[in-house]
Design a protein around this motif. Structure first.
Motif, mmCIF file in Angstrom:
data_model
loop_
_atom_site.group_PDB
_atom_site.id
_atom_site.type_symbol
_atom_site.label_atom_id
_atom_site.label_comp_id
_atom_site.label_asym_id
_atom_site.label_seq_id
_atom_site.Cartn_x
_atom_site.Cartn_y
_atom_site.Cartn_z
ATOM 1 N N PRO A 9 52.867 98.988 19.557
ATOM 2 C CA PRO A 9 52.585 98.442 18.225
ATOM 3 C C PRO A 9 53.840 97.984 17.490
ATOM 4 O O PRO A 9 54.948 98.403 17.806
ATOM 5 C CB PRO A 9 51.950 99.633 17.490
ATOM 6 N N ILE A 48 56.145 98.362 14.520
ATOM 7 C CA ILE A 48 56.416 99.470 13.585
ATOM 8 C C ILE A 48 57.406 99.080 12.483
ATOM 9 O O ILE A 48 57.467 99.737 11.461
ATOM 10 C CB ILE A 48 56.902 100.751 14.314
ATOM 11 N N TYR A 80 54.300 106.985 6.168
ATOM 12 C CA TYR A 80 53.401 106.900 7.315
ATOM 13 C C TYR A 80 54.164 107.081 8.632
ATOM 14 O O TYR A 80 53.734 107.833 9.507
ATOM 15 C CB TYR A 80 52.656 105.553 7.292
ATOM 16 N N ILE A 119 55.385 110.300 13.347
ATOM 17 C CA ILE A 119 56.395 110.853 14.258
ATOM 18 C C ILE A 119 56.106 112.344 14.478
ATOM 19 O O ILE A 119 56.092 112.828 15.608
ATOM 20 C CB ILE A 119 57.823 110.635 13.701
ATOM 21 N N ARG A 179 48.975 113.276 18.310
ATOM 22 C CA ARG A 179 48.812 111.979 18.987
ATOM 23 C C ARG A 179 49.597 112.140 20.271
ATOM 24 O O ARG A 179 50.706 112.684 20.255
ATOM 25 C CB ARG A 179 49.378 110.825 18.146
ATOM 26 N N ASN A 187 51.654 110.995 23.380
ATOM 27 C CA ASN A 187 52.463 109.984 24.045
ATOM 28 C C ASN A 187 53.806 110.607 24.457
ATOM 29 O O ASN A 187 54.839 110.369 23.832
ATOM 30 C CB ASN A 187 52.681 108.790 23.099
ATOM 31 N N MET A 200 57.074 108.523 24.846
ATOM 32 C CA MET A 200 57.744 108.130 23.600
ATOM 33 C C MET A 200 58.575 109.281 23.043
ATOM 34 O O MET A 200 59.710 109.084 22.593
ATOM 35 C CB MET A 200 56.691 107.678 22.586
ATOM 36 N N ILE A 259 61.659 109.711 25.799
ATOM 37 C CA ILE A 259 62.593 108.579 25.875
ATOM 38 C C ILE A 259 63.131 108.243 24.484
ATOM 39 O O ILE A 259 64.295 107.899 24.319
ATOM 40 C CB ILE A 259 61.916 107.341 26.532
ATOM 41 N N MET A 295 65.483 115.577 17.961
ATOM 42 C CA MET A 295 66.065 115.117 16.691
ATOM 43 C C MET A 295 65.865 116.136 15.576
ATOM 44 O O MET A 295 64.818 116.765 15.498
ATOM 45 C CB MET A 295 65.402 113.799 16.265
ATOM 46 N N LEU A 343 65.720 107.919 10.340
ATOM 47 C CA LEU A 343 65.066 106.960 11.231
ATOM 48 C C LEU A 343 63.864 106.305 10.550
ATOM 49 O O LEU A 343 63.727 105.082 10.537
ATOM 50 C CB LEU A 343 64.637 107.710 12.503
ATOM 51 N N ARG A 356 42.313 100.092 20.173
ATOM 52 C CA ARG A 356 42.547 101.319 20.957
ATOM 53 C C ARG A 356 42.535 102.547 20.034
ATOM 54 O O ARG A 356 41.978 103.588 20.381
ATOM 55 C CB ARG A 356 43.892 101.199 21.676
ATOM 56 N N PHE A 382 40.165 105.874 20.039
ATOM 57 C CA PHE A 382 40.671 107.259 19.950
ATOM 58 C C PHE A 382 39.967 108.023 18.821
ATOM 59 O O PHE A 382 39.591 109.172 18.984
ATOM 60 C CB PHE A 382 42.189 107.287 19.683
ATOM 61 N N ARG A 418 42.206 111.187 18.281
ATOM 62 C CA ARG A 418 43.081 111.079 17.111
ATOM 63 C C ARG A 418 42.167 111.185 15.900
ATOM 64 O O ARG A 418 41.041 110.685 15.949
ATOM 65 C CB ARG A 418 43.808 109.723 17.124
HETATM 66 C C1 HEC Z 1 58.330 104.769 26.115
HETATM 67 C C2 HEC Z 1 57.929 103.814 25.109
HETATM 68 C C3 HEC Z 1 58.127 104.199 23.652
HETATM 69 C C4 HEC Z 1 59.301 104.582 23.039
HETATM 70 C C5 HEC Z 1 60.687 104.752 23.651
HETATM 71 C C6 HEC Z 1 58.969 104.763 21.643
HETATM 72 N N1 HEC Z 1 57.639 104.515 21.426
HETATM 73 FE FE1 HEC Z 1 56.664 104.646 19.650
HETATM 74 N N2 HEC Z 1 54.899 104.150 20.557
HETATM 75 C C7 HEC Z 1 54.765 103.851 21.905
HETATM 76 C C8 HEC Z 1 53.367 103.578 22.183
HETATM 77 C C9 HEC Z 1 52.767 103.208 23.530
HETATM 78 C C10 HEC Z 1 52.677 103.731 20.959
HETATM 79 C C11 HEC Z 1 51.172 103.596 20.729
HETATM 80 C C12 HEC Z 1 50.516 104.892 21.095
HETATM 81 C C13 HEC Z 1 49.037 104.853 20.927
HETATM 82 O O1 HEC Z 1 48.409 103.884 21.306
HETATM 83 O O2 HEC Z 1 48.510 105.822 20.363
HETATM 84 C C14 HEC Z 1 53.671 104.087 19.957
HETATM 85 C C15 HEC Z 1 53.386 104.317 18.620
HETATM 86 C C16 HEC Z 1 54.326 104.584 17.647
HETATM 87 C C17 HEC Z 1 54.039 104.766 16.237
HETATM 88 C C18 HEC Z 1 52.691 104.670 15.563
HETATM 89 C C19 HEC Z 1 52.476 103.323 14.915
HETATM 90 C C20 HEC Z 1 51.225 103.290 14.082
HETATM 91 O O3 HEC Z 1 50.899 102.211 13.563
HETATM 92 O O4 HEC Z 1 50.577 104.318 13.909
HETATM 93 C C21 HEC Z 1 55.230 105.037 15.623
HETATM 94 C C22 HEC Z 1 55.454 105.307 14.145
HETATM 95 C C23 HEC Z 1 56.248 105.035 16.638
HETATM 96 N N3 HEC Z 1 55.678 104.746 17.851
HETATM 97 C C24 HEC Z 1 57.578 105.300 16.394
HETATM 98 C C25 HEC Z 1 58.559 105.354 17.397
HETATM 99 C C26 HEC Z 1 59.942 105.694 17.138
HETATM 100 C C27 HEC Z 1 60.512 106.032 15.779
HETATM 101 C C28 HEC Z 1 60.593 105.654 18.343
HETATM 102 C C29 HEC Z 1 62.069 105.954 18.635
HETATM 103 C C30 HEC Z 1 62.533 107.260 18.262
HETATM 104 C C31 HEC Z 1 59.605 105.295 19.351
HETATM 105 N N4 HEC Z 1 58.386 105.122 18.730
HETATM 106 C C32 HEC Z 1 59.883 105.166 20.685
HETATM 107 C C33 HEC Z 1 55.777 103.815 22.843
HETATM 108 C C34 HEC Z 1 57.093 104.161 22.627
#
Ligand code: HEC
Ligand code: HEC
Length: 203
Positions: A53, A55, A62, A67, A75, A77, A80, A83, A89, A97, A162, A166, A172
């Motif tokens: 998505p 962000i 939010y 986070i 949630r 993942n 995420m 990596i 943190m 952040l 998606r 959920f 979710r």
């Molecule tokens: C490995 C890939 C990956 C990395 C690295 C990653 N994200 Fe994500 N992030 C995702 C995915 C995939 C989703 C959607 C998950 C879902 O569909 O529920 C997501 C969703 C989010 C959302 C939710 C957005 C919403 O509209 O609700 C936030 C906030 C977010 N990430 C913040 C971060 C931050 C801050 C970092 C770095 C510290 C980060 N992400 C690193 C893959 C990643």
């Protein structure tokens, strides 16, 4: 006179550090954001198709809240969290952040970004949106802080779809409510119509 001089130095010292104590360090947030760009893109623009998505520019409250949900596995993942280094943190780093991501002006940072119009009937979707979503997500899907509801405009439709799946499957919680029934009575087609209307709200 001398006393006054020292007094004013102490006051400015207190003012300086006092005011900084609660404000986020955007430079630090920008550094930490490097762990996010691999998936979310250089300025948090996400990827067309909605696997990742957008962000950049989401509201700070939010982002911070979501986070925590990923870290606490409300949630899910794990890639995420690992990596992105979210699991190690500190609270302050996560605040920096979130503040940095919120500060991104996405239209300025990614002027060519477009949200493709989705595949349904925007006119039907508009009626449903105005009836059932507007009160919390706002007239133009810009979000409403006092309802904790994020903007859904300027977000990839496939990602939003998606999330609604959920919500329906209780993977979710929508509106922070495990009993939420917002999506129970909609057909898939109607949800696609709502998301199509939202995808046209791109100003
Ligand atoms: C490995 C890939 C990956 C990395 C690295 C990653 N994200 Fe994500 N992030 C995702 C995915 C995939 C989703 C959607 C998950 C879902 O569909 O529920 C997501 C969703 C989010 C959302 C939710 C957005 C919403 O509209 O609700 C936030 C906030 C977010 N990430 C913040 C971060 C931050 C801050 C970092 C770095 C510290 C980060 N992400 C690193 C893959 C990643
Ligand atoms: C009573 C208030 C309320 C109403 C009504 C409401 N929402 Fe929400 N919605 C929220 C809140 C709060 C969140 C954010 C917290 C969460 O659920 O994770 C949210 C989150 C979402 C998300 C996830 C966004 C993201 O970036 O991941 C989608 C999609 C969504 N709502 C769609 C809708 C649609 C479509 C409707 C109308 C059918 C609707 N909502 C009606 C309060 C509401």
């Amino acid at each position: 006179m001398r006393y006054r001089f020292f007094y004013s130095i102490i006051i400015s010292y207190l003012l300086f550090f006092g005011s900084n104590a609660h404000s986020a360090d955007l430079e630090n947030g920008k550094e930490l954001f490097k762990f996010c760009t691999l998936c979310h893109g250089k300025v948090g623009q996400g990827v067309i198709g909605g696997d990742f998505p957008k962000i950049g520019g989401l509201p700070e409250y939010y982002i911070a809240d979501q986070i925590e949900r990923f870290v606490k596995e409300k949630r899910f993942n794990p890639a995420m969290v690992t990596i992105g280094r979210l699991e190690t943190m500190t609270k302050k780093e996560k605040e920096d952040l979130a503040a940095y991501i919120a500060s991104i002006d996405i239209q300025e940072a990614a002027p060519t970004l477009t949200i493709p119009t989705f595949i349904g009937d925007a006119k039907k979707g508009k009626k449903l949106y105005k009836g059932d979503c507007k009160t919390c997500h706002g007239n133009k899907a810009q979000g409403k802080a006092k309802k904790n509801a994020p903007p859904t405009a300027w977000q990839y439709s496939e990602y939003l779809l998606r999330q609604i799946d959920f919500f329906k499957n209780k993977d979710r919680h929508h509106d922070n409510d495990p009993e939420d029934e917002t999506f129970d009575d909609y057909t898939k087609e109607e949800i696609i119509d709502i998301l199509t209307f939202i995808s046209t709200l791109d100003d």
